[in-house]
Scaffold this active site. Sequence first.
Site, mmCIF file in Angstrom:
data_model
loop_
_atom_site.group_PDB
_atom_site.id
_atom_site.type_symbol
_atom_site.label_atom_id
_atom_site.label_comp_id
_atom_site.label_asym_id
_atom_site.label_seq_id
_atom_site.Cartn_x
_atom_site.Cartn_y
_atom_site.Cartn_z
ATOM 1 N N ARG A 3 29.576 -5.099 87.908
ATOM 2 C CA ARG A 3 29.229 -3.819 87.288
ATOM 3 C C ARG A 3 29.903 -2.652 88.001
ATOM 4 O O ARG A 3 30.309 -1.669 87.393
ATOM 5 C CB ARG A 3 27.712 -3.634 87.275
ATOM 6 C CG ARG A 3 27.267 -2.254 86.782
ATOM 7 C CD ARG A 3 25.773 -2.207 86.475
ATOM 8 N NE ARG A 3 24.971 -2.858 87.491
ATOM 9 C CZ ARG A 3 24.642 -2.295 88.675
ATOM 10 N NH1 ARG A 3 25.087 -1.092 88.984
ATOM 11 N NH2 ARG A 3 23.891 -2.949 89.531
ATOM 12 N N TYR A 44 31.406 11.523 64.312
ATOM 13 C CA TYR A 44 31.112 10.132 63.980
ATOM 14 C C TYR A 44 29.600 9.922 63.829
ATOM 15 O O TYR A 44 28.804 10.469 64.604
ATOM 16 C CB TYR A 44 31.690 9.243 65.078
ATOM 17 C CG TYR A 44 31.300 7.788 64.987
ATOM 18 C CD1 TYR A 44 31.603 7.029 63.861
ATOM 19 C CD2 TYR A 44 30.637 7.164 66.036
ATOM 20 C CE1 TYR A 44 31.249 5.699 63.778
ATOM 21 C CE2 TYR A 44 30.285 5.833 65.967
ATOM 22 C CZ TYR A 44 30.586 5.105 64.835
ATOM 23 O OH TYR A 44 30.234 3.790 64.764
ATOM 24 N N ASP A 84 37.128 13.515 71.668
ATOM 25 C CA ASP A 84 37.232 12.158 71.137
ATOM 26 C C ASP A 84 38.554 12.078 70.392
ATOM 27 O O ASP A 84 38.719 12.681 69.331
ATOM 28 C CB ASP A 84 36.051 11.864 70.201
ATOM 29 C CG ASP A 84 36.080 10.442 69.637
ATOM 30 O OD1 ASP A 84 37.162 9.826 69.607
ATOM 31 O OD2 ASP A 84 35.020 9.955 69.214
ATOM 32 N N LYS A 141 39.290 0.514 68.194
ATOM 33 C CA LYS A 141 40.199 0.880 67.120
ATOM 34 C C LYS A 141 41.651 0.664 67.544
ATOM 35 O O LYS A 141 42.060 -0.455 67.826
ATOM 36 C CB LYS A 141 39.923 2.321 66.698
ATOM 37 C CG LYS A 141 38.443 2.673 66.505
ATOM 38 C CD LYS A 141 37.712 1.787 65.536
ATOM 39 C CE LYS A 141 36.361 2.335 65.095
ATOM 40 N NZ LYS A 141 35.342 2.458 66.158
#
Length: 381
Positions: free
Chosen positions: A47, A99, A171, A196
Amino acid sequence: MTKFNTLLVRGGKPDDNHTGAVNVPIYNSSTYRYPKLGSDVRWDYERSGNPTRDNVENVCAELENGDRGFAFSSGMAAIHAALSLFKPGDHIIIGDNIYGGTFRLVNDFLKPRGIKFSEVDTQNIQALEEAFTPETKAVYFETVTNPLLKVSSVKQISKVAHEHDAMVIVDNTFLTPYLQKPLDLGADLVLHSATKYLGGHSDMTAGIIVTKTKELSDKVYTLQNSIGAILAPQEANLLRRGIQTLNLRMDRHIANAKKIIKYLERSDKVGRVYYPTVDKNSIDYAIIKDEARGAGGVLSFELKDGLDAAKFVNSLQLIILAVSLGAAESLVEVPAFMSHFEIPKPDRLAMGIKDELIRLSVGLEDADDLIADLDQAFKKI
């Protein structure tokens, strides 16, 4: 200075590969050995850091000309981390067409916890200026909105925000660092849904944050390590592989999109095409020409009033009816009934999203085949 296309292929390599392997190994270990108690080790727990993830994070930082990159398990995990920089009482200005997942995070999670938000058309710099308050800590927006492809100026927004001592969070999923580098234009933090275009193959989910300064990097790393939504090694490797061909794919996406736009503009069943460079007199075109190398591979178009969007998309054979975008295969959706279904119809129409609006993420297939598929679908409505 190493050029962008070379960085795509050769950037971010770790210094612990002793085998001579050309590609970065997938390190599946969740924990790492200490030579002895108290040793200062580079890796201790997955992590907190992983060599495979570290590689793709370094690549993204290099591509964005940023201080440091951070890879998350999804685009929403990256957005959550970015907005977790703020505390109750802080005010954030956000774009008025963001979004849907970001919209839910803001309204269902962050607002009830005391962070204040104001929605603004970030293309309207005067409206942006008027939205600032003494508590405003950041402006958050998408460079290209979904699904109407409105473009906001990173340069202008950054100038105004910094005059108010506010951070700029961008973004830039639609344009990618291949077409635009927001940090070079004044932004403080850039993020991507790497699911994407950066990944590019519909086979993984990921999110990326790249920071401009070490101070901001330290804060984001603390959040990444504390919240824990890190990108797993296997997905980090897929993302690394996808990034290597980003330039080639984006060029093909754009070339295909331009051919399809010409076809759609000639159709007697299409009322309007949405793409930043369609109207040479628009603000969208002016910003793209000034701040980016291209407009990306997503376009939208409206069928003429009364034509059945559902029948149209259901008639497509090659183009796939599915959410998401930026993949090798072409994907189509009807926002009113898919991505923006939860928005009440009056509000949706006020945003310009009609029932007849169709969004097309243009893939890498032969453009003539995609046009033939569109053509046979038009004949059925």
